[in-house]
Design a protein around this motif. Structure first.
Motif, PDB file in Angstrom:
ATOM      1  N   ASP A   1     -38.116  33.933 -43.629  1.00 21.49           N
ATOM      2  CA  ASP A   1     -38.793  34.043 -45.159  1.00 21.49           C
ATOM      3  C   ASP A   1     -38.990  35.443 -44.684  1.00 21.49           C
ATOM      4  N   ASP A   2     -38.931  36.635 -43.899  1.00 19.42           N
ATOM      5  CA  ASP A   2     -39.127  37.882 -43.754  1.00 19.42           C
ATOM      6  C   ASP A   2     -38.590  38.838 -42.114  1.00 19.42           C
TER       7      ASP A   2
ATOM      8  N   ARG B   1     -38.463  30.015 -40.723  1.00 20.58           N
ATOM      9  CA  ARG B   1     -39.614  31.238 -40.575  1.00 20.58           C
ATOM     10  C   ARG B   1     -38.639  32.884 -40.555  1.00 20.58           C
TER      11      ARG B   1
END
Length: 173
Positions: free
Chosen positions: A44-45, A41
């Motif tokens: 992802d960024d 997660r």
């Protein structure tokens, strides 16, 4: 600015409470149930999370310490908060320091301690983002630095560059 939080905890009930509490406060919340899922997660960024809250006693292959170390390797100063039901002793504090953890918050405390810690992490994140934006702007005019004052000079230089005018900068060094 809406801050994004990554919450890594294997307890579904705690996930639900965390999501409700912080979404109601205006945060964007991303939940992961394991350390490896949390890292996915995060990837992802990696520059988008204001704070990452990690349960120390995660089940599975990766515990909270290992997860925190890996997250800190991906992005140093990632505002890691260790959220734990364990007794906070000298060993845990030392381990948290090695993992790059900003703060340890006991799960047994009321949520206000976590609120304050997240607020501090968000302020630190905002300063970091501001510094990165300043540095990018300043580099665009082939100067070096991150200060707000130098960024203001860079904005003025860019304004005058559009009009094809020369700019002489006077000031202190």
């Amino acid at each position: 600015m809406q801050y994004k939080l990554l919450f890594i905890d294997d307890d579904v009930n705690t996930q639900v409470v965390f999501r409700q509490r912080y979404e109601n406060k205006g945060f964007k919340v991303v939940i992961a149930g394991t350390g490896s899922e949390g890292i996915k997660r995060f990837m992802d960024d990696p520059d988008g999370f204001a704070a990452i809250i990690v349960d120390f006693d995660l089940s599975g292959i990766m515990d909270g310490a290992t997860t925190s170390k890996r997250l800190n390797l991906i992005r140093a100063q990632s505002n890691l908060i260790l959220f734990t039901g364990c007794n906070i002793d000298r060993f845990l504090r030392h381990l948290a320091l090695e993992c790059g953890v900003l703060e340890i918050v006991p799960k047994r405390s009321d949520w206000s301690q976590l609120d304050m810690t997240i607020e501090q992490a968000c302020q630190k994140f905002e300063q970091t983002v501001s510094g990165l934006e300043n540095a990018k702007l300043i580099r665009s005019i082939e100067m070096v630095g991150t200060s707000d004052r130098l960024a203001e000079v860079a904005r003025k230089v860019k304004l005058y560059q559009r009009h094809k005018k020369s700019v002489l900068i006077l000031g202190e060094t």
